[in-house]
Design a protein around this motif. Structure first.
Motif, PDB file in Angstrom:
ATOM      1  N   LEU A   1       0.875  -1.177   0.000  1.00 43.86           N
ATOM      2  CA  LEU A   1       0.000   0.000   0.000  1.00 43.86           C
ATOM      3  C   LEU A   1       0.906   1.218   0.000  1.00 43.86           C
ATOM      4  CD1 LEU A   1      -2.648  -0.567   2.854  1.00 43.86           C
ATOM      5  CD2 LEU A   1      -3.055  -0.654   0.397  1.00 43.86           C
TER       6      LEU A   1
ATOM      7  N   GLU B   1      -5.701  -0.853   5.849  1.00 46.16           N
ATOM      8  CA  GLU B   1      -6.233   0.303   5.128  1.00 46.16           C
ATOM      9  C   GLU B   1      -7.198   1.107   6.014  1.00 46.16           C
ATOM     10  OE1 GLU B   1      -8.065  -0.768   1.434  1.00 46.16           O
ATOM     11  OE2 GLU B   1      -8.326   1.340   0.893  1.00 46.16           O
TER      12      GLU B   1
ATOM     13  N   LYS C   1      -3.572   1.259  -3.805  1.00 38.95           N
ATOM     14  CA  LYS C   1      -3.361  -0.193  -3.717  1.00 38.95           C
ATOM     15  C   LYS C   1      -2.825  -0.554  -5.087  1.00 38.95           C
ATOM     16  CE  LYS C   1      -7.439  -1.371  -1.315  1.00 38.95           C
ATOM     17  NZ  LYS C   1      -8.625  -2.137  -1.317  1.00 38.95           N
TER      18      LYS C   1
END
Ligand code: MEV
Length: 323
Positions: free
Chosen positions: A181, A295, A307
């Motif tokens: 991420l 997240e 992402k």
């Protein structure tokens, strides 16, 4: 019409330390910048959708221009000196990469511009030549960068980079159980200023910081091995150690720390700032199964979360026939 694109980048470990000759590891991400070229008769028009400007550069490349346009003038100047020609054109620049976020938006845009414009001129540039030209443009914006950003966005993939020695492509063992991420803090900052600040600190405390720089170099070598072995648990630990080192040289912030700690609390294996710091982006490595929880945990502290995947495609050029 010609369209070229280039990826964004993350530095997995080793930013800042790379400026003083230590190795660092970078990866290209599938979040891209584009340059689109159309015929135009009047001059060289550059339109940036993200920075919201449209400027005409005279064919003789003279006169005063806004500072955002200077790197493009530099690229055009190099092309005209090396290849003896320029052609009027309208070049539209558009990027998915947030500006000033540590994800290489400037290098990526310059790479797309250079690739598109050289194709438009009918000049076949090697990737090495594009890389060199983009480095010069990066120097206009950032002072004296290490060269890692232009290299990774030009070639793509995952590289080990050492200033003055060039790069080595890493043969990364992909494991779908792990994912990345990239969390953008939304805080914009100047890479050049941060690099200068860190170099001043180094000059002031050279004896103290030199061992840390050497340690960062060893860490980058271990991280390269971990990537090639597919040992993502180890890579996460190394990223966490690297974050501590970046904290020590003063480029982390409270918001970065909040994202780092919240991500780790939610199960991330590794979390660190990526790029110059002082804001910008945070790179997070997690098990795919923990991704949603991570997240959710960092969302309140971020402006945007990417992402995304590592891409092997560096610069890409497409040509469309107009009917
Ligand atoms: C910027 O993406 C990385 C820094 O190490 C600067 C550089 O390498 O030129 C902070």
């Amino acid at each position: 019409m010609i369209e070229a694109s280039a990826p964004s980048k993350v530095i997995i470990v080793g930013e800042h330390f790379v400026v003083k000759g230590q190795p660092a590891i970078a990866a290209a991400l599938d979040v891209r910048s584009k340059a689109r070229i159309e015929e135009n008769l009047k001059g060289i028009i550059i339109r940036s959708i993200n920075l919201n400007f449209e400027v005409m550069i005279p064919m003789e490349l003279s006169g005063s221009l806004p500072k955002e346009v200077e790197p493009f003038r530099r690229i055009l100047k190099t092309m005209s000196e090396r290849y003896g020609k320029l052609r009027p054109a309208k070049i539209t620049l558009e990027s998915e990469i947030p500006v000033g976020s540590g994800m290489g938006s400037s290098a990526s845009t310059f790479a797309a511009f250079t690739a598109a414009y050289s194709r438009y001129l009918g000049v076949e540039l090697s990737l090495d030549e594009v890389n060199e030209i983009v480095y010069e443009a990066e120097c206009v914006v950032h002072g004296k960068p290490s060269g890692i950003d232009n290299t990774i966005v030009t070639y793509g993939g995952v590289i080990a980079y050492r200033k003055g020695e060039g790069f080595l492509r890493l043969n990364v063992k992909i494991n779908q159980d792990y994912a990345w991420l990239v969390a953008d803090t939304g805080v914009r900052r100047s890479t050049g200023d941060l690099v200068r600040r860190v170099l001043d600190l180094y000059d002031k405390y050279e004896e103290v910081l030199m061992p840390l720089y050497h340690a960062a170099g060893h860490l980058a070598i271990e991280a390269a091995k971990a990537l090639e072995q597919g040992d993502y648990e180890k890579l996460g630990e190394l990223m966490n150690i690297n974050q501590g080192m970046l904290e020590a040289i003063g480029v982390s912030t409270l918001q970065i720390s909040e994202i780092v700690y919240k991500a780790k609390e939610a199960g991330a294996l590794g979390a660190k700032l990526t790029g110059a710091g002082g804001g910008g982006a945070v790179l997070i490595l997690a098990k795919r199964g923990d991704l949603n929880e991570v997240e959710e945990a960092i969302k309140p502290y971020t402006a945007k979360i990417f992402k995304t995947r590592i891409t092997h495609t560096g610069i890409r050029v497409k040509e469309f026939n107009e009917r």
